[in-house]
Design a protein around this motif. Structure first.
Motif, PDB file in Angstrom:
ATOM      1  N   VAL A  14      46.936  36.540  62.145  1.00 27.88           N
ATOM      2  CA  VAL A  14      47.425  37.812  61.631  1.00 27.88           C
ATOM      3  C   VAL A  14      48.948  37.827  61.731  1.00 27.88           C
ATOM      4  O   VAL A  14      49.506  37.618  62.813  1.00 27.88           O
ATOM      5  CB  VAL A  14      46.833  38.991  62.433  1.00 27.88           C
ATOM      6  N   ALA A  15      49.601  38.050  60.601  1.00 29.26           N
ATOM      7  CA  ALA A  15      51.045  38.245  60.590  1.00 29.26           C
ATOM      8  C   ALA A  15      51.278  39.750  60.682  1.00 29.26           C
ATOM      9  O   ALA A  15      50.967  40.486  59.750  1.00 29.26           O
ATOM     10  CB  ALA A  15      51.650  37.669  59.314  1.00 29.26           C
ATOM     11  N   ALA A  16      51.768  40.184  61.836  1.00 28.57           N
ATOM     12  CA  ALA A  16      52.057  41.603  62.069  1.00 28.57           C
ATOM     13  C   ALA A  16      53.574  41.789  62.078  1.00 28.57           C
ATOM     14  O   ALA A  16      54.322  40.812  62.029  1.00 28.57           O
ATOM     15  CB  ALA A  16      51.447  42.036  63.402  1.00 28.57           C
ATOM     16  N   ALA A  17      54.023  43.007  62.148  1.00 30.13           N
ATOM     17  CA  ALA A  17      55.462  43.269  62.109  1.00 30.13           C
ATOM     18  C   ALA A  17      56.209  42.555  63.230  1.00 30.13           C
ATOM     19  O   ALA A  17      57.259  41.969  62.999  1.00 30.13           O
ATOM     20  CB  ALA A  17      55.735  44.771  62.159  1.00 30.13           C
ATOM     21  N   GLY A  18      55.664  42.566  64.433  1.00 26.90           N
ATOM     22  CA  GLY A  18      56.390  42.012  65.572  1.00 26.90           C
ATOM     23  C   GLY A  18      55.967  40.643  66.035  1.00 26.90           C
ATOM     24  O   GLY A  18      56.667  40.028  66.841  1.00 26.90           O
ATOM     25  N   ALA A  19      54.830  40.140  65.547  1.00 27.82           N
ATOM     26  CA  ALA A  19      54.320  38.890  66.104  1.00 27.82           C
ATOM     27  C   ALA A  19      53.275  38.247  65.209  1.00 27.82           C
ATOM     28  O   ALA A  19      52.665  38.899  64.365  1.00 27.82           O
ATOM     29  CB  ALA A  19      53.697  39.154  67.480  1.00 27.82           C
ATOM     30  N   LEU A  20      53.076  36.964  65.442  1.00 25.27           N
ATOM     31  CA  LEU A  20      51.957  36.220  64.902  1.00 25.27           C
ATOM     32  C   LEU A  20      50.843  36.354  65.938  1.00 25.27           C
ATOM     33  O   LEU A  20      51.056  36.072  67.124  1.00 25.27           O
ATOM     34  CB  LEU A  20      52.331  34.748  64.714  1.00 25.27           C
ATOM     35  N   VAL A  21      49.688  36.801  65.502  1.00 17.44           N
ATOM     36  CA  VAL A  21      48.571  37.019  66.423  1.00 17.44           C
ATOM     37  C   VAL A  21      47.394  36.154  65.962  1.00 17.44           C
ATOM     38  O   VAL A  21      47.082  36.101  64.772  1.00 17.44           O
ATOM     39  CB  VAL A  21      48.147  38.508  66.433  1.00 17.44           C
ATOM     40  N   VAL A  22      46.758  35.482  66.910  1.00 14.30           N
ATOM     41  CA  VAL A  22      45.536  34.732  66.639  1.00 14.30           C
ATOM     42  C   VAL A  22      44.433  35.440  67.413  1.00 14.30           C
ATOM     43  O   VAL A  22      44.554  35.666  68.621  1.00 14.30           O
ATOM     44  CB  VAL A  22      45.657  33.252  67.046  1.00 14.30           C
ATOM     45  N   ALA A  23      43.369  35.836  66.692  1.00 10.57           N
ATOM     46  CA  ALA A  23      42.314  36.626  67.318  1.00 10.57           C
ATOM     47  C   ALA A  23      40.956  36.248  66.758  1.00 10.57           C
ATOM     48  O   ALA A  23      40.843  35.642  65.689  1.00 10.57           O
ATOM     49  CB  ALA A  23      42.576  38.118  67.085  1.00 10.57           C
ATOM     50  N   ASP A  24      39.936  36.639  67.511  1.00  8.28           N
ATOM     51  CA  ASP A  24      38.564  36.529  67.038  1.00  8.28           C
ATOM     52  C   ASP A  24      37.828  37.793  67.463  1.00  8.28           C
ATOM     53  O   ASP A  24      38.446  38.738  67.969  1.00  8.28           O
ATOM     54  CB  ASP A  24      37.880  35.254  67.545  1.00  8.28           C
ATOM     55  N   ALA A  25      36.532  37.825  67.279  1.00  2.99           N
ATOM     56  CA  ALA A  25      35.754  39.029  67.594  1.00  2.99           C
ATOM     57  C   ALA A  25      35.794  39.375  69.081  1.00  2.99           C
ATOM     58  O   ALA A  25      35.556  40.520  69.457  1.00  2.99           O
ATOM     59  CB  ALA A  25      34.308  38.854  67.136  1.00  2.99           C
ATOM     60  N   ASP A  26      36.116  38.405  69.931  1.00  3.07           N
ATOM     61  CA  ASP A  26      36.174  38.654  71.371  1.00  3.07           C
ATOM     62  C   ASP A  26      37.535  39.159  71.834  1.00  3.07           C
ATOM     63  O   ASP A  26      37.665  39.619  72.962  1.00  3.07           O
ATOM     64  CB  ASP A  26      35.823  37.382  72.148  1.00  3.07           C
ATOM     65  N   GLY A  27      38.549  39.029  70.993  1.00  4.21           N
ATOM     66  CA  GLY A  27      39.871  39.527  71.365  1.00  4.21           C
ATOM     67  C   GLY A  27      40.999  38.634  70.900  1.00  4.21           C
ATOM     68  O   GLY A  27      40.803  37.680  70.136  1.00  4.21           O
TER      69      GLY A  27
END
Length: 169
Positions: free
Chosen positions: A37-50
């Motif tokens: 996920v490219a968000a405003a403040g960070a690159l986030v890597v996530a799955d259904a667990d968090g």
């Protein structure tokens, strides 16, 4: 007009795991079942667990898309940290990669650079962190000699960059 296949929607269970500050600007499904996920403040890597990883943009040096391998490699300002390799399901995640590029570039406020007499290329970036604060980052390509004259050149370069944006020198 021909329209390409739309990227799949971010699953609600993954979106629900994101912090409120990480509202998606773009996302990519990964082959291992996670989502980038490219968000405003960070690159986030996530799955259904968090959230598996959260990387503020000012820590990212660059991303490189290899279409043949189907991999996006994210390199860090701290070259000692192993690059993050993401494998999107989509064969051409143009929206995601362009958003990543835009977010990394938007964190750069000012840049100064020089070639050292020994042949190394030194860059000082003044970047904005996700809280709006400014910081300086010195990166080097090539080998430094490590002598006093070279250190003075690099210190002067960082001082100039910091001064240009009003940071303490």
């Amino acid at each position: 007009m021909i329209f390409g296949r739309r990227s799949p929607k971010l699953p609600p269970d993954v979106g629900a795991r994101l912090d409120r500050r990480d509202s998606p600007l773009a996302h990519a499904e990964l082959t291992d079942g996670r989502w980038a996920v490219a968000a405003a403040g960070a690159l986030v890597v996530a799955d259904a667990d968090g959230v598996v990883g959260r990387y503020p943009w000012h820590t990212v040096e660059h991303g490189r898309w290899d279409g043949d391998a189907g991999e996006l490699t994210v390199a860090w300002v701290d070259g000692a940290v192993t690059p993050l390799v993401l494998r999107p399901v989509e064969h051409d995640p143009a929206r995601f990669t362009s958003t990543l590029r835009e977010r990394v570039q938007s964190s750069v406020v000012h840049t100064e650079s020089l070639d050292t007499p020994g042949g190394a290329f030194v860059r000082v970036n003044i970047r904005r962190d996700e809280n709006g604060g400014l910081l300086s980052q010195v990166t080097v390509q090539g080998q430094l000699r490590g002598d006093d004259a070279e250190r003075k050149l690099i210190d002067d370069l960082e001082r100039r960059a910091r001064s240009a944006v009003g940071l303490a020198t």
